[in-house]
Design a protein around this motif. Structure first.
Motif, short mmCIF file in Angstrom:
data_model
loop_
_atom_site.label_atom_id
_atom_site.label_comp_id
_atom_site.label_asym_id
_atom_site.label_seq_id
_atom_site.Cartn_x
_atom_site.Cartn_y
_atom_site.Cartn_z
N ASP A 1 -3.93 -4.87 2.61
CA ASP A 1 -4.77 -4.42 1.50
C ASP A 1 -4.18 -4.90 0.17
O ASP A 1 -3.10 -4.46 -0.24
CB ASP A 1 -4.85 -2.89 1.52
N THR B 1 0.82 -1.21 0.00
CA THR B 1 0.00 0.00 0.00
C THR B 1 0.86 1.26 0.00
O THR B 1 1.99 1.26 0.47
CB THR B 1 -0.93 0.03 1.23
N ASP C 1 -6.04 -4.84 -2.70
CA ASP C 1 -6.96 -4.36 -3.73
C ASP C 1 -6.27 -3.76 -4.94
O ASP C 1 -6.86 -3.68 -6.02
CB ASP C 1 -7.93 -3.32 -3.15
#
Length: 259
Positions: free
Chosen positions: A245, A232, A247
């Motif tokens: 994370d 991230t 994503d």
């Protein structure tokens, strides 16, 4: 001395994994690889977290001493899709015997010139993963497959070719972008068209991959796939870090059982 293997007369290597448009896009800006304020500035900022992850995974996999000056001496490393050598050079300094491979002759020229100036014994080749398999290259103890798979023509075939080059007991690290709406908004539209961190057209969101696709590509290969491990970006500090994370950016490890 840095060795440059003979290349074909074409501006890029030929092969079923090669996307000529993608190779041409990176070839046009190949001279900027080592400019920390140029078009590859995001990769320069991204490099510390990638290097730390690679080092920690390799230390654990091979049981090497983290205090050693060159802890990976005696191990062979392949940096596939090496670009200008931003990862190849620090890997060489850590003791790996490094081979850097890229489909772009211009990228290889930039990488080899910079390594030569730095006095690093890296072998650079303009080639493809499938070409290495066909000629019986390797095997390699470590394969770095970093932000490459989203640029190839056939990601499944490409990744299986890379896995064939992995030595028994070896480690491959795959880093790429997740095919999510968040990645479309931030890694594609935001990074290329709003913030202008990357030249427009650098990425095709349709070629981003879900982590499960990595597993499916390798399901019939005798390897173990772990991850994803999230990466991230903190806009306040301008730094990247490992996190939960996944994503947008993520990494996965691929290991082959020992002999």
């Amino acid at each position: 001395m840095t060795a440059i293997e003979p290349t074909a007369a074409h501006p890029h290597a030929e092969g079923r994994s090669v996307d000529p448009e993608d190779v041409a896009r990176f070839s046009r800006i190949a001279a900027e690889w080592w400019d920390p304020n140029g078009k590859f500035a995001p990769l320069h900022r991204f490099n510390p977290v990638r290097l730390d992850f690679i080092r920690q995974q390799a230390l654990a996999r091979f049981g090497r001493d983290p205090r050693a000056r060159a802890p990976f001496e005696g191990l062979r490393l392949l940096d596939i899709g090496c670009g200008g050598g931003l990862l190849s050079e620090p890997m060489s300094r850590l003791g790996f015997t490094v081979t850097g491979v890229d489909a772009s002759e211009r990228n290889i020229g930039t990488a080899a010139a910079h390594a030569g100036e730095s006095g690093l014994p890296i072998t650079y080749r303009c080639a493809t993963a499938e070409a290495l398999v066909d000629e019986g290259a390797g095997p390699f103890d470590v394969i770095l497959n970093m932000e490459v798979i989203e640029h190839v023509a056939d990601p499944g075939d490409y990744l299986r070719s890379c896995a064939q080059l992995l030595a028994p007991g070896g480690l491959m690290i795959v880093a790429t972008l997740n095919r999510t709406l968040k990645a479309l908004a931030l890694a594609k539209l935001g990074a290329e068209y709003v913030l202008r961190w990357l030249p427009p057209g650098t990425h095709d969101w349709n070629k981003f991959l879900h982590p499960e696709q990595i597993r499916v590509f390798l399901q019939d290969v005798p390897v173990e796939v772990k991850g994803p491990f999230g990466v991230t970006f903190d806009p306040l500090t301008g730094r990247w870090s490992l996190g939960t994370d996944t994503d947008i950016n993520y990494m996965m490890t691929v290991t082959r059982p020992g002999a």
